[in-house]
Structure formats: structure tokens, C-alpha cells
Motif scaffolding. Structure first.
Motif, PDB file in Angstrom:
ATOM      1  N   ARG A  43       0.839  -1.204   0.000  1.00 31.47           N
ATOM      2  CA  ARG A  43       0.000   0.000   0.000  1.00 31.47           C
ATOM      3  C   ARG A  43       0.879   1.261   0.000  1.00 31.47           C
ATOM      4  NH1 ARG A  43      -5.158  -0.124   2.857  1.00 31.47           N
ATOM      5  NH2 ARG A  43      -4.349  -2.052   3.710  1.00 31.47           N
ATOM      6  N   MET A  44       1.900   1.284   0.857  1.00 33.41           N
ATOM      7  CA  MET A  44       2.792   2.431   0.952  1.00 33.41           C
ATOM      8  C   MET A  44       3.581   2.631  -0.340  1.00 33.41           C
ATOM      9  SD  MET A  44       6.383   2.839   1.342  1.00 33.41           S
ATOM     10  CE  MET A  44       6.864   1.262   1.982  1.00 33.41           C
ATOM     11  N   ALA A  45       4.096   1.553  -0.888  1.00 33.75           N
ATOM     12  CA  ALA A  45       4.910   1.649  -2.098  1.00 33.75           C
ATOM     13  C   ALA A  45       4.086   2.178  -3.273  1.00 33.75           C
ATOM     14  CB  ALA A  45       5.505   0.284  -2.443  1.00 33.75           C
ATOM     15  N   ARG A  46       2.874   1.657  -3.437  1.00 29.78           N
ATOM     16  CA  ARG A  46       2.015   2.125  -4.526  1.00 29.78           C
ATOM     17  C   ARG A  46       1.670   3.596  -4.348  1.00 29.78           C
ATOM     18  NH1 ARG A  46      -2.955   3.093  -6.434  1.00 29.78           N
ATOM     19  NH2 ARG A  46      -3.364   2.421  -8.565  1.00 29.78           N
ATOM     20  N   SER A  47       1.387   4.007  -3.126  1.00 29.89           N
ATOM     21  CA  SER A  47       1.056   5.413  -2.848  1.00 29.89           C
ATOM     22  C   SER A  47       2.221   6.333  -3.187  1.00 29.89           C
ATOM     23  CB  SER A  47       0.674   5.593  -1.382  1.00 29.89           C
ATOM     24  OG  SER A  47      -0.522   4.939  -1.103  1.00 29.89           O
ATOM     25  N   VAL A  65      14.601   3.301  -8.452  1.00 28.07           N
ATOM     26  CA  VAL A  65      15.772   2.614  -7.896  1.00 28.07           C
ATOM     27  C   VAL A  65      15.603   2.632  -6.384  1.00 28.07           C
ATOM     28  CG1 VAL A  65      18.291   2.573  -7.688  1.00 28.07           C
ATOM     29  CG2 VAL A  65      17.220   3.403  -9.811  1.00 28.07           C
ATOM     30  N   GLU A  66      15.644   1.468  -5.762  1.00 18.83           N
ATOM     31  CA  GLU A  66      15.418   1.365  -4.314  1.00 18.83           C
ATOM     32  C   GLU A  66      16.377   0.356  -3.706  1.00 18.83           C
ATOM     33  OE1 GLU A  66      13.672   1.690  -0.497  1.00 18.83           O
ATOM     34  OE2 GLU A  66      13.570   2.988  -2.248  1.00 18.83           O
ATOM     35  N   SER A  68      16.533  -2.214  -1.351  1.00 18.22           N
ATOM     36  CA  SER A  68      15.606  -3.062  -0.613  1.00 18.22           C
ATOM     37  C   SER A  68      15.816  -4.518  -0.984  1.00 18.22           C
ATOM     38  CB  SER A  68      14.160  -2.675  -0.934  1.00 18.22           C
ATOM     39  OG  SER A  68      13.256  -3.556  -0.312  1.00 18.22           O
ATOM     40  N   SER A  69      15.690  -5.348   0.013  1.00 18.33           N
ATOM     41  CA  SER A  69      15.712  -6.785  -0.263  1.00 18.33           C
ATOM     42  C   SER A  69      14.483  -7.430   0.359  1.00 18.33           C
ATOM     43  CB  SER A  69      16.985  -7.415   0.296  1.00 18.33           C
ATOM     44  OG  SER A  69      17.030  -7.218   1.699  1.00 18.33           O
ATOM     45  N   GLY A  70      13.456  -6.612   0.562  1.00 17.60           N
ATOM     46  CA  GLY A  70      12.287  -7.123   1.265  1.00 17.60           C
ATOM     47  C   GLY A  70      10.977  -6.597   0.729  1.00 17.60           C
ATOM     48  N   ASN A  71      10.061  -6.358   1.661  1.00 14.82           N
ATOM     49  CA  ASN A  71       8.685  -6.046   1.316  1.00 14.82           C
ATOM     50  C   ASN A  71       8.497  -4.741   0.547  1.00 14.82           C
ATOM     51  OD1 ASN A  71       7.768  -8.406   2.533  1.00 14.82           O
ATOM     52  ND2 ASN A  71       7.666  -7.431   4.529  1.00 14.82           N
ATOM     53  N   THR A  72       9.288  -3.720   0.871  1.00 14.97           N
ATOM     54  CA  THR A  72       9.160  -2.460   0.135  1.00 14.97           C
ATOM     55  C   THR A  72       9.521  -2.673  -1.329  1.00 14.97           C
ATOM     56  OG1 THR A  72       9.619  -1.158   2.109  1.00 14.97           O
ATOM     57  CG2 THR A  72       9.892  -0.054  -0.008  1.00 14.97           C
ATOM     58  N   GLY A  73      10.579  -3.416  -1.580  1.00 16.11           N
ATOM     59  CA  GLY A  73      10.986  -3.708  -2.957  1.00 16.11           C
ATOM     60  C   GLY A  73       9.922  -4.466  -3.724  1.00 16.11           C
ATOM     61  N   ILE A  74       9.277  -5.401  -3.069  1.00  8.43           N
ATOM     62  CA  ILE A  74       8.212  -6.167  -3.720  1.00  8.43           C
ATOM     63  C   ILE A  74       7.049  -5.234  -4.066  1.00  8.43           C
ATOM     64  CG2 ILE A  74       6.469  -7.971  -3.382  1.00  8.43           C
ATOM     65  CD1 ILE A  74       8.602  -9.410  -1.602  1.00  8.43           C
ATOM     66  N   GLY A  75       6.676  -4.371  -3.124  1.00  6.08           N
ATOM     67  CA  GLY A  75       5.598  -3.418  -3.380  1.00  6.08           C
ATOM     68  C   GLY A  75       5.925  -2.462  -4.515  1.00  6.08           C
ATOM     69  N   LEU A  76       7.160  -1.974  -4.552  1.00  8.88           N
ATOM     70  CA  LEU A  76       7.565  -1.071  -5.632  1.00  8.88           C
ATOM     71  C   LEU A  76       7.604  -1.798  -6.975  1.00  8.88           C
ATOM     72  CD1 LEU A  76      10.353   0.955  -3.799  1.00  8.88           C
ATOM     73  CD2 LEU A  76       8.168   1.854  -4.660  1.00  8.88           C
ATOM     74  N   ALA A  77       8.028  -3.041  -6.975  1.00  7.62           N
ATOM     75  CA  ALA A  77       8.040  -3.821  -8.216  1.00  7.62           C
ATOM     76  C   ALA A  77       6.619  -3.997  -8.753  1.00  7.62           C
ATOM     77  CB  ALA A  77       8.698  -5.175  -7.978  1.00  7.62           C
ATOM     78  N   PHE A  87      12.134  -0.958 -12.702  1.00 11.67           N
ATOM     79  CA  PHE A  87      12.463  -1.033 -11.284  1.00 11.67           C
ATOM     80  C   PHE A  87      13.798  -1.719 -11.107  1.00 11.67           C
ATOM     81  CE2 PHE A  87      12.314  -3.449  -7.246  1.00 11.67           C
ATOM     82  CZ  PHE A  87      12.366  -2.347  -6.393  1.00 11.67           C
ATOM     83  N   ILE A  88      14.667  -1.066 -10.331  1.00  8.28           N
ATOM     84  CA  ILE A  88      15.964  -1.646 -10.004  1.00  8.28           C
ATOM     85  C   ILE A  88      16.043  -1.743  -8.486  1.00  8.28           C
ATOM     86  CG2 ILE A  88      18.485  -1.326 -10.055  1.00  8.28           C
ATOM     87  CD1 ILE A  88      18.055   0.329 -12.649  1.00  8.28           C
ATOM     88  N   ALA A  89      16.216  -2.962  -7.973  1.00 12.33           N
ATOM     89  CA  ALA A  89      16.404  -3.168  -6.543  1.00 12.33           C
ATOM     90  C   ALA A  89      17.897  -3.334  -6.288  1.00 12.33           C
ATOM     91  CB  ALA A  89      15.655  -4.419  -6.085  1.00 12.33           C
ATOM     92  N   VAL A  90      18.420  -2.486  -5.417  1.00 13.28           N
ATOM     93  CA  VAL A  90      19.818  -2.589  -5.019  1.00 13.28           C
ATOM     94  C   VAL A  90      19.842  -3.373  -3.724  1.00 13.28           C
ATOM     95  CG1 VAL A  90      21.896  -1.283  -4.407  1.00 13.28           C
ATOM     96  CG2 VAL A  90      20.272  -0.350  -6.079  1.00 13.28           C
ATOM     97  N   VAL A  91      20.492  -4.534  -3.741  1.00 13.02           N
ATOM     98  CA  VAL A  91      20.495  -5.397  -2.558  1.00 13.02           C
ATOM     99  C   VAL A  91      21.908  -5.662  -2.084  1.00 13.02           C
ATOM    100  CG1 VAL A  91      18.301  -6.489  -3.151  1.00 13.02           C
ATOM    101  CG2 VAL A  91      20.415  -7.516  -3.944  1.00 13.02           C
ATOM    102  N   ASP A  92      22.028  -5.872  -0.792  1.00 11.31           N
ATOM    103  CA  ASP A  92      23.299  -6.211  -0.169  1.00 11.31           C
ATOM    104  C   ASP A  92      23.752  -7.573  -0.688  1.00 11.31           C
ATOM    105  OD1 ASP A  92      25.173  -7.310   1.801  1.00 11.31           O
ATOM    106  OD2 ASP A  92      24.676  -5.516   2.954  1.00 11.31           O
TER     107      ASP A  92
END
Length: 94
Positions: A43-47, A65-66, A68-77, A87-92
Motif C-alpha cells: 500500500r505504501m509503495a504504490r502510494s 531505484v530502491e 531493498s531486499s524485502g517487502n518495500t521492494g516487492i511493493g515497488l516492483a 524497477f531496479i532493486a539494489v540489494v546487499d
């Protein structure tokens, strides 16, 4: 309404009530894990994406570009797919 894409399911999470007779009260639970990405962060990512598109900070067809390796990244994707964005997720590396 019958959803036609997965992001229309965001925020339509079920609510469940449980009576607690010993306290003469009701506990109401919102089951956020039922969002498409499994988290309330959908919900937050879509908003955030909608707001950025509306005020011009994110151009149509642009790239998110975010870190994230978790829920925020999934929401943004999910939001990126809905609005035709990259969408580019930068992960550790761990």
C-alpha cells in the motif's frame, strides 16, 4: 468489482473480529499479509509511486531505484509493473 490486475488487490485486505468475552470487547484484526506482495508495504509503495507520478518527480516510463531486499521492494516492483515503469532493486551481497 472484479480486479483486472494484481495491484487492484492492494488495500482490499480482509478484516476479522474475535470476541473476547472475559473483557467484554472485540479484537479486530486487519490481515495485511493478504496483500499481493504479502505485506502492508504494498500500500505504501504504490502510494509513493502514484504521488511521484502525479507531481512529476517520476516521469511516465521512468525508473525506480530502491535499496531493498524485502517487502518495500516487492511493493515497488508491483507498482512499477502497473504503471509501466522500470524497477531496479539494489540489494546487499549478503
Amino acid at each position: 468489482m472484479l480486479p483486472t490486475n494484481v495491484t487492484q488487490l492492494i488495500g482490499r485486505t480482509p478484516v476479522m473480529s474475535i470476541e473476547i468475552p472475559s473483557r467484554d470487547s472485540i479484537l479486530v484484526l486487519k490481515i495485511e499479509k493478504n496483500n499481493p506482495g504479502g505485506s502492508m508495504k504494498d500500500r505504501m509503495a504504490r502510494s509513493m509511486v502514484v504521488a511521484a507520478l502525479q507531481d512529476g518527480r517520476l516521469a511516465p516510463g521512468g525508473t525506480i531505484v530502491e535499496s531493498s531486499s524485502g517487502n518495500t521492494g516487492i511493493g515497488l516492483a508491483l507498482a512499477a509493473v502497473e504503471f509501466g515503469l522500470n524497477f531496479i532493486a539494489v540489494v546487499d551481497h549478503h
